[in-house]
Design a protein around this motif. Structure first.
Motif, PDB file in Angstrom:
ATOM      1  N   ALA A  44       0.835  -1.201   0.000  1.00 35.52           N
ATOM      2  CA  ALA A  44       0.000   0.000   0.000  1.00 35.52           C
ATOM      3  C   ALA A  44       0.870   1.251   0.000  1.00 35.52           C
ATOM      4  O   ALA A  44       1.895   1.310   0.671  1.00 35.52           O
ATOM      5  CB  ALA A  44      -0.901  -0.013   1.234  1.00 35.52           C
ATOM      6  N   ARG A  45       0.475   2.231  -0.775  1.00 33.91           N
ATOM      7  CA  ARG A  45       1.202   3.490  -0.839  1.00 33.91           C
ATOM      8  C   ARG A  45       0.896   4.314   0.401  1.00 33.91           C
ATOM      9  O   ARG A  45      -0.228   4.364   0.859  1.00 33.91           O
ATOM     10  CB  ARG A  45       0.813   4.250  -2.101  1.00 33.91           C
ATOM     11  N   ARG A  46       1.915   4.948   0.930  1.00 38.50           N
ATOM     12  CA  ARG A  46       1.767   5.717   2.158  1.00 38.50           C
ATOM     13  C   ARG A  46       0.968   6.984   1.889  1.00 38.50           C
ATOM     14  O   ARG A  46       1.222   7.703   0.922  1.00 38.50           O
ATOM     15  CB  ARG A  46       3.143   6.086   2.706  1.00 38.50           C
ATOM     16  N   GLU A  47      -0.006   7.261   2.738  1.00 35.75           N
ATOM     17  CA  GLU A  47      -0.767   8.502   2.627  1.00 35.75           C
ATOM     18  C   GLU A  47       0.103   9.654   3.119  1.00 35.75           C
ATOM     19  O   GLU A  47       0.717   9.573   4.184  1.00 35.75           O
ATOM     20  CB  GLU A  47      -2.054   8.397   3.447  1.00 35.75           C
ATOM     21  N   LEU A  48       0.148  10.728   2.354  1.00 38.26           N
ATOM     22  CA  LEU A  48       1.024  11.852   2.665  1.00 38.26           C
ATOM     23  C   LEU A  48       0.410  12.808   3.676  1.00 38.26           C
ATOM     24  O   LEU A  48       1.125  13.598   4.298  1.00 38.26           O
ATOM     25  CB  LEU A  48       1.357  12.606   1.371  1.00 38.26           C
ATOM     26  N   VAL A  49      -0.902  12.752   3.836  1.00 38.43           N
ATOM     27  CA  VAL A  49      -1.598  13.554   4.846  1.00 38.43           C
ATOM     28  C   VAL A  49      -2.353  12.591   5.743  1.00 38.43           C
ATOM     29  O   VAL A  49      -3.179  11.806   5.272  1.00 38.43           O
ATOM     30  CB  VAL A  49      -2.568  14.565   4.209  1.00 38.43           C
ATOM     31  N   SER A  50      -2.075  12.640   7.032  1.00 34.61           N
ATOM     32  CA  SER A  50      -2.642  11.673   7.968  1.00 34.61           C
ATOM     33  C   SER A  50      -4.129  11.933   8.211  1.00 34.61           C
ATOM     34  O   SER A  50      -4.613  13.060   8.038  1.00 34.61           O
ATOM     35  CB  SER A  50      -1.905  11.741   9.303  1.00 34.61           C
ATOM     36  N   PRO A  51      -4.869  10.901   8.630  1.00 36.42           N
ATOM     37  CA  PRO A  51      -6.272  11.111   9.015  1.00 36.42           C
ATOM     38  C   PRO A  51      -6.421  12.159  10.107  1.00 36.42           C
ATOM     39  O   PRO A  51      -7.408  12.899  10.122  1.00 36.42           O
ATOM     40  CB  PRO A  51      -6.705   9.723   9.497  1.00 36.42           C
ATOM     41  N   ALA A  52      -5.452  12.240  11.026  1.00 34.81           N
ATOM     42  CA  ALA A  52      -5.536  13.226  12.114  1.00 34.81           C
ATOM     43  C   ALA A  52      -5.546  14.652  11.561  1.00 34.81           C
ATOM     44  O   ALA A  52      -6.318  15.506  12.022  1.00 34.81           O
ATOM     45  CB  ALA A  52      -4.359  13.044  13.074  1.00 34.81           C
ATOM     46  N   THR A  53      -4.706  14.922  10.579  1.00 38.71           N
ATOM     47  CA  THR A  53      -4.669  16.262   9.970  1.00 38.71           C
ATOM     48  C   THR A  53      -5.945  16.533   9.193  1.00 38.71           C
ATOM     49  O   THR A  53      -6.527  17.626   9.277  1.00 38.71           O
ATOM     50  CB  THR A  53      -3.441  16.382   9.046  1.00 38.71           C
ATOM     51  N   ARG A  54      -6.416  15.543   8.448  1.00 37.27           N
ATOM     52  CA  ARG A  54      -7.656  15.724   7.702  1.00 37.27           C
ATOM     53  C   ARG A  54      -8.822  15.981   8.641  1.00 37.27           C
ATOM     54  O   ARG A  54      -9.705  16.823   8.366  1.00 37.27           O
ATOM     55  CB  ARG A  54      -7.922  14.486   6.840  1.00 37.27           C
TER      56      ARG A  54
END
Length: 286
Positions: free
Chosen positions: A5-15
């Motif tokens: 899986a490709r790493r998400e560059l913006v975390s769920p916490a920031t979103r």
């Protein structure tokens, strides 16, 4: 085939922090902030997020349509986030309000910086911005890109090792796309030579036209030397991947940038040629 899986560059916490700002904005403004930067909502029946709040739900209709591992999309999202800050912020506030400081901390954890004017930028931006979605499996490339982004300014040794591995991953990925069997034990110079010949990027097989000009042939010959040079630097103990009796001295960020930029130049050449519908190698496949 195993796909990492490709790493998400913006975390769920920031979103989530930016989603909370939508609570005090109108539904229309929330939609406009996303659409101003080219984003469209997903169909409501595809939304996985559940919330009684209409404005937060509106935010998620757009957020769930973003590929958070795609640097190009994330660059545009950062502009959306900047607009959310401007729309939410009270111009009469003195100092930094707690909600903004919380967002700043979360952004920093993701590798971004937030300045006093509310502009968001990468602390260490991606070194290769290409659409890799057309590849059967780009996970090997994306893993090394993430390692480079992480290590470039803090661990030159690790960045140089990842640069070599990026070249190897790109070569193997391209050969796989061309349905050419890859010898798992092949040395990197052999992989480089094979992929460049397969894509008609070696000086000996370049066709007539711009690709066969003396100048382009000279550049193509240089590209081989660039890629091999990256591998040799790493193998000489200046990159991660081999245990050393003593750590290399004098290695700095400038050496890492030189090596990474060289590796990226070669990888862009391979990926651009692979995806070009008019590239000379395609004529031999007909």
């Amino acid at each position: 085939m195993t796909v990492t899986a490709r790493r998400e560059l913006v975390s769920p916490a920031t979103r989530n922090a930016f989603r909370s700002l939508a609570t005090d904005l109108t539904v229309r403004i929330v939609a406009e902030l996303w659409e101003d930067h080219g984003f469209a909502p997903i169909p409501p029946d595809e939304l996985k997020y559940q919330d009684s709040g209409q404005r937060r739900t509106e935010f998620m209709l757009y957020a769930e349509g973003v590929d958070w591992s795609d640097p190009n999309q994330v660059r545009r999202v950062l502009l959306v986030f900047e607009d959310f800050i401007r729309a939410y912020r009270n111009p009469d506030d003195q100092g930094t309000p707690k909600w903004l400081d919380d967002i700043r901390v979360r952004l920093e954890r993701d590798g971004f910086t937030l300045d006093k004017e509310g502009r968001i930028s990468w602390s260490n931006p991606p070194v290769l911005v290409r659409d890799l979605s057309t590849l059967s499996d780009a996970s090997g490339i994306t893993i090394e890109l993430e390692r480079i982004r992480r290590d470039l300014t803090t661990d030159p040794h690790g960045a140089i090792g990842a640069a070599k591995q990026l070249i190897e991953a790109t070569a193997k990925t391209a050969l796989g796309e061309l349905n050419i069997e890859v010898d798992r034990n092949a040395a990197l110079p052999a992989l480089i030579s094979t992929v460049q010949k397969s894509l008609k990027l070696d000086a000996g097989s370049a066709p007539d036209g711009p690709d066969g000009s003396k100048a382009v042939k000279r550049i193509l010959s240089g590209s081989v030397n660039i890629a091999v040079g990256v591998a040799e630097l790493r193998n000489q103990g200046f990159g991660s991947g081999h245990g050393q009796a003593s750590a290399p001295s004098g290695l700095g960020v400038r050496h890492a940038r030189l090596t990474v930029n060289a590796a990226v130049t070669w990888c862009e050449l391979i990926l651009d040629t692979l995806s070009d519908p008019a590239a000379p190698w395609r004529k031999t496949m007909v």
